[in-house]
Design a protein around this motif. Structure first.
Motif, PDB file in Angstrom:
ATOM      1  N   TRP A 162      -7.343 -21.298 -15.088  1.00 12.48           N
ATOM      2  CA  TRP A 162      -8.538 -21.084 -15.889  1.00 12.48           C
ATOM      3  C   TRP A 162      -9.578 -22.159 -15.588  1.00 12.48           C
ATOM      4  N   LEU A 163      -9.126 -23.400 -15.505  1.00 12.09           N
ATOM      5  CA  LEU A 163     -10.047 -24.503 -15.218  1.00 12.09           C
ATOM      6  C   LEU A 163     -10.720 -24.312 -13.859  1.00 12.09           C
ATOM      7  N   VAL A 164      -9.938 -23.906 -12.856  1.00 17.40           N
ATOM      8  CA  VAL A 164     -10.491 -23.704 -11.519  1.00 17.40           C
ATOM      9  C   VAL A 164     -11.426 -22.497 -11.503  1.00 17.40           C
ATOM     10  N   ASN A 165     -10.999 -21.382 -12.092  1.00 15.78           N
ATOM     11  CA  ASN A 165     -11.810 -20.162 -12.080  1.00 15.78           C
ATOM     12  C   ASN A 165     -13.123 -20.316 -12.829  1.00 15.78           C
ATOM     13  N   ASN A 166     -13.162 -21.213 -13.812  1.00 13.54           N
ATOM     14  CA  ASN A 166     -14.378 -21.426 -14.591  1.00 13.54           C
ATOM     15  C   ASN A 166     -15.151 -22.658 -14.131  1.00 13.54           C
ATOM     16  N   ASN A 167     -14.803 -23.142 -12.932  1.00  9.42           N
ATOM     17  CA  ASN A 167     -15.492 -24.293 -12.337  1.00  9.42           C
ATOM     18  C   ASN A 167     -15.606 -25.475 -13.296  1.00  9.42           C
ATOM     19  N   CYS A 168     -14.537 -25.749 -14.001  1.00 11.33           N
ATOM     20  CA  CYS A 168     -14.537 -26.861 -14.953  1.00 11.33           C
ATOM     21  C   CYS A 168     -14.321 -28.169 -14.201  1.00 11.33           C
ATOM     22  N   ASP A 169     -15.200 -29.101 -14.441  1.00 13.76           N
ATOM     23  CA  ASP A 169     -15.049 -30.430 -13.847  1.00 13.76           C
ATOM     24  C   ASP A 169     -14.181 -31.244 -14.793  1.00 13.76           C
ATOM     25  N   THR A 170     -12.971 -31.541 -14.363  1.00 12.22           N
ATOM     26  CA  THR A 170     -12.037 -32.271 -15.227  1.00 12.22           C
ATOM     27  C   THR A 170     -11.990 -33.752 -14.897  1.00 12.22           C
ATOM     28  N   THR A 171     -12.904 -34.217 -14.070  1.00 11.57           N
ATOM     29  CA  THR A 171     -12.926 -35.627 -13.702  1.00 11.57           C
ATOM     30  C   THR A 171     -13.154 -36.475 -14.942  1.00 11.57           C
TER      31      THR A 171
END
Length: 157
Positions: free
Chosen positions: A71-80
């Motif tokens: 989900w994080l990757v598909n929604n282009n979430c920046d988790t930095t």
């Protein structure tokens, strides 16, 4: 200079005094609580089920982590910099090509080691350094890639 570890209770002539590996360690039986835990073979079926994760539990947890990472990757979430949502190290759960590469490297490394062992066995040899070298041939490139990825991450952080 080492401090001494002593058993404070009970005070008897045969108290053990010895030098510890850590120079600041001291045990006192009066201040420690000793709890006896049964061996797992003595647990009832209900106790075992309550105490340990089942294969199904582990698979469910892994699936949840995989879904969150996807989900994080598909929604282009920046988790930095996010302490609760970082997918670093879980690429193989998200990207199928990473999964294939990881599994392939493991299989190649195992095959290389087993082939070297079989060859040595056939020739009545035992050279552990040669076995280690066969493993290194596969694992060092993986290590180099992982270190390069870590350096890139450090620059981005």
């Amino acid at each position: 200079q080492h401090s001494q570890v002593s058993i404070d209770h009970p005070k008897k002539k045969e108290d053990v005094i010895r030098k510890p590996a850590c120079p600041c360690l001291r045990f006192s039986l009066e201040q420690n609580t000793v709890i006896t835990i049964e061996h797992h073979s003595d647990f009832s079926a209900e106790e075992k089920e309550a105490a340990f994760y089942s294969t199904r539990d582990l698979q469910r947890m892994k699936g949840e982590v995989r879904n969150v990472a996807r989900w994080l990757v598909n929604n282009n979430c920046d988790t930095t910099g996010e302490p609760d949502f970082c997918i670093r190290g879980m690429e193989s759960m998200v990207y199928s090509e990473a999964t294939r590469a990881k599994k392939s490297s493991r299989r190649l490394a195992a095959a290389a080691v087993f082939m070297e062992q079989e060859m040595q066995e056939a020739e009545c040899l035992k050279d552990i350094e040669a076995i280690a070298e066969e493993y290194r041939k596969i694992s060092v490139p993986c290590q180099v890639r992982a270190q390069a990825m870590g350096k890139r991450d450090a620059l981005e952080a």
